[in-house]
Design an enzyme around this catalytic site. Structure first.
Site, short mmCIF file in Angstrom:
data_model
loop_
_atom_site.label_atom_id
_atom_site.label_comp_id
_atom_site.label_asym_id
_atom_site.label_seq_id
_atom_site.Cartn_x
_atom_site.Cartn_y
_atom_site.Cartn_z
N SER A 1 6.91 2.42 3.76
CA SER A 1 5.52 2.82 4.49
C SER A 1 5.43 2.20 5.76
O SER A 1 6.34 2.96 6.84
CB SER A 1 4.64 2.13 3.77
OG SER A 1 4.42 2.62 2.36
N HIS A 2 4.67 1.17 6.33
CA HIS A 2 4.36 0.72 7.71
C HIS A 2 5.12 -0.60 7.94
O HIS A 2 5.16 -0.98 9.05
CB HIS A 2 3.00 0.44 7.85
CG HIS A 2 2.65 -0.53 6.69
ND1 HIS A 2 2.09 -0.40 5.40
CD2 HIS A 2 2.61 -2.08 6.74
CE1 HIS A 2 2.22 -1.54 4.65
NE2 HIS A 2 2.12 -2.35 5.63
#
Length: 173
Positions: free
Chosen positions: A105-106
């Site tokens: 993800s991030h």
């Protein structure tokens, strides 16, 4: 014994525990063994669906993990690069028994992870994660991780069209 699962699957810096080849290979084996205990009388082959993000390490993690699962007789459906919600949706849509999204993800690009979804496309319960960890830590395979070239998964991104159709219908389009 260091836990494998965190708050959202298994994550870390690639090349460090738990994202090293032997661990990833044995996670694949543990998933195969776990599936066999939960679907002992399945007439159809047990299947894992895998999607990934664009991180450079995704393909190697996918190949190593599925080599372990293949050793346990599990088939793979690889859909290639797609968002995590696509993978969760496709699990149920194509009849897979387990779904993996290889993504961090991030998190920084040097990291990666594996998110796990059940056959209905929902995140695994902590009790299932605990069972998989117990199987993983009980494995006795000590050899070097090897890729099963004969069963190397082929990507089939056409399955993503099922999700695109679903998304369009959800938007009345």
């Amino acid at each position: 014994m260091v836990a494998l699962f965190g708050t959202d699957g298994i994550r870390g810096k690639v090349g460090e525990y738990p994202l090293i080849d032997q661990v990833i290979f044995n996670i694949g084996r543990a998933l195969g063994k776990w599936l066999k205990t939960h679907y002992p009388a399945s007439a159809e082959p047990l299947k894992i669906l895998v999607g990934k993000d664009t991180r450079e390490s995704g393909s190697d993690l996918e190949s190593t993990l599925l080599s372990g699962a293949n050793l346990e007789g599990i088939e793979a459906i690889c859909v290639g690069i797609c968002p995590t919600p696509t993978v969760a949706y496709l699990t149920h849509a194509v009849g897979a028994h387990l779904d993996l999204a290889i993504s961090a993800s991030h998190n920084p690009g040097s990291d990666n992870g594996i998110k796990f979804f059940n056959s209905k496309g929902y995140k695994l319960f902590p009790s299932a994660e605990k069972e998989i960890e117990e199987i993983f830590f009980g494995l006795t395979y000590k050899g070097k991780a090897q890729h099963c070239d004969s069963k190397k998964p082929q990507e089939d991104p056409s399955k993503i069209n099922l999700y695109i159709d679903f998304a369009k219908k959800s938007l009345n389009g």
